[in-house]
Enzyme design. Structure first.
Site, PDB file in Angstrom:
ATOM      1  N   ASP A 165       0.855  -1.181   0.000  1.00 41.19           N
ATOM      2  CA  ASP A 165       0.000   0.000   0.000  1.00 41.19           C
ATOM      3  C   ASP A 165       0.892   1.232   0.000  1.00 41.19           C
ATOM      4  OD1 ASP A 165      -2.179  -1.655   0.189  1.00 41.19           O
ATOM      5  OD2 ASP A 165      -2.831  -0.970   2.150  1.00 41.19           O
ATOM      6  N   ASN A 166       0.511   2.245  -0.790  1.00 36.54           N
ATOM      7  CA  ASN A 166       1.247   3.507  -0.871  1.00 36.54           C
ATOM      8  C   ASN A 166       0.294   4.663  -0.606  1.00 36.54           C
ATOM      9  OD1 ASN A 166       3.647   2.176  -1.823  1.00 36.54           O
ATOM     10  ND2 ASN A 166       2.667   2.039  -3.826  1.00 36.54           N
ATOM     11  N   HIS A 173       2.020   7.670 -15.171  1.00 31.72           N
ATOM     12  CA  HIS A 173       3.093   6.754 -14.795  1.00 31.72           C
ATOM     13  C   HIS A 173       2.728   5.298 -15.059  1.00 31.72           C
ATOM     14  CE1 HIS A 173       3.976   9.970 -11.524  1.00 31.72           C
ATOM     15  NE2 HIS A 173       4.522  10.316 -12.669  1.00 31.72           N
ATOM     16  N   TYR A 190      -3.060   3.899  -2.597  1.00 27.06           N
ATOM     17  CA  TYR A 190      -3.244   2.857  -3.600  1.00 27.06           C
ATOM     18  C   TYR A 190      -2.515   1.581  -3.229  1.00 27.06           C
ATOM     19  CZ  TYR A 190       1.100   5.006  -5.426  1.00 27.06           C
ATOM     20  OH  TYR A 190       2.350   5.540  -5.567  1.00 27.06           O
ATOM     21  N   LYS A 210      -3.228  -1.554 -10.001  1.00 30.23           N
ATOM     22  CA  LYS A 210      -3.415  -0.655  -8.866  1.00 30.23           C
ATOM     23  C   LYS A 210      -4.892  -0.566  -8.493  1.00 30.23           C
ATOM     24  CE  LYS A 210       0.345   2.417 -10.283  1.00 30.23           C
ATOM     25  NZ  LYS A 210       0.698   3.770 -10.736  1.00 30.23           N
ATOM     26  N   HIS A 242      -1.117   5.623 -15.474  1.00 32.14           N
ATOM     27  CA  HIS A 242      -2.030   6.167 -14.468  1.00 32.14           C
ATOM     28  C   HIS A 242      -1.574   7.554 -14.041  1.00 32.14           C
ATOM     29  CE1 HIS A 242      -3.033   6.768 -10.122  1.00 32.14           C
ATOM     30  NE2 HIS A 242      -4.236   6.600 -10.659  1.00 32.14           N
ATOM     31  N   ASP A 273       7.876  14.427 -14.682  1.00 35.66           N
ATOM     32  CA  ASP A 273       6.635  14.426 -15.460  1.00 35.66           C
ATOM     33  C   ASP A 273       6.673  15.470 -16.575  1.00 35.66           C
ATOM     34  OD1 ASP A 273       5.686  12.358 -13.928  1.00 35.66           O
ATOM     35  OD2 ASP A 273       4.357  13.605 -12.707  1.00 35.66           O
TER      36      ASP A 273
END
Length: 181
Positions: free
Chosen positions: A47-48, A61, A131, A71, A118, A169
């Site tokens: 989990d993040n 990403h 997530y 995810k 994502h 990004d």
């Protein structure tokens, strides 16, 4: 949990049953057997969580090859516009995307299978985003696609001057240049 199929096969919106009373609320956010029954077998291993302020756009990403990740994402605080872009070359929906608002109010989650890029845009003053992933993070397999790629043409509801992007990004490749599945 209510599982809603989206316009892209394999991407699901999950709506939990929320039980509210004068004390607050209770909801089940994850149930392996229920998920397996409606979506399929995915074993999440980590989990993040991230915290971001208004205008932060994280993405698009993905991880390449054997390090690809599925995810399950949700917002604990605030509101984001979440996007999953199909980057599977053999898919009839290659280059198409699903855009879903996730917020602490609607408590929705989005399942994004392997083979997708994502990202999300923060629409509230701040957002806490969490997530689950089904594979380890591998920096050498990390990749990204430009948030404003012309071929994908995501309709972000923000003035580009108000965006906050990481340097990484800002340098992401176009869908045509990116290594896809």
């Amino acid at each position: 949990m209510n599982y809603i199929e989206t316009a892209i096969e394999g991407v699901y919106i999950l709506e939990p049953r929320v039980f509210q009373d004068a004390r607050g609320y209770f909801m089940e956010t994850w149930n392996q057997a229920d998920f397996d029954k409606h979506v399929g077998k995915v074993t999440f291993i980590q989990d993040n969580e991230s915290k971001s302020s208004y205008g932060v756009l994280r993405g698009l990403h993905y991880q390449k090859g054997e390090f690809s990740q599925a995810k399950l994402v949700r917002v604990i605080k605030g509101k984001v516009l979440d996007v999953a872009v199909d980057i599977r070359k053999s898919s009839p929906t290659f280059g198409k995307y699903v855009l879903v608002e996730l917020s602490e109010e609607n408590k929705r989650q989005l399942f994004i299978p392997r083979g997708f890029a994502h990202g999300f845009l923060v629409l509230s003053e701040e957002a806490v985003f969490t997530y689950k992933v089904d594979n380890v993070y591998a920096p050498q397999a990390e990749a990204g696609i430009k948030w404003n790629d012309e071929d994908i043409a995501i309709e972000w509801p923000i003035n580009p001057q108000d965006l906050v992007l990481s340097e990484k990004d800002s340098r992401a490749l176009s869908l045509k240049e990116a290594e896809t599945f």
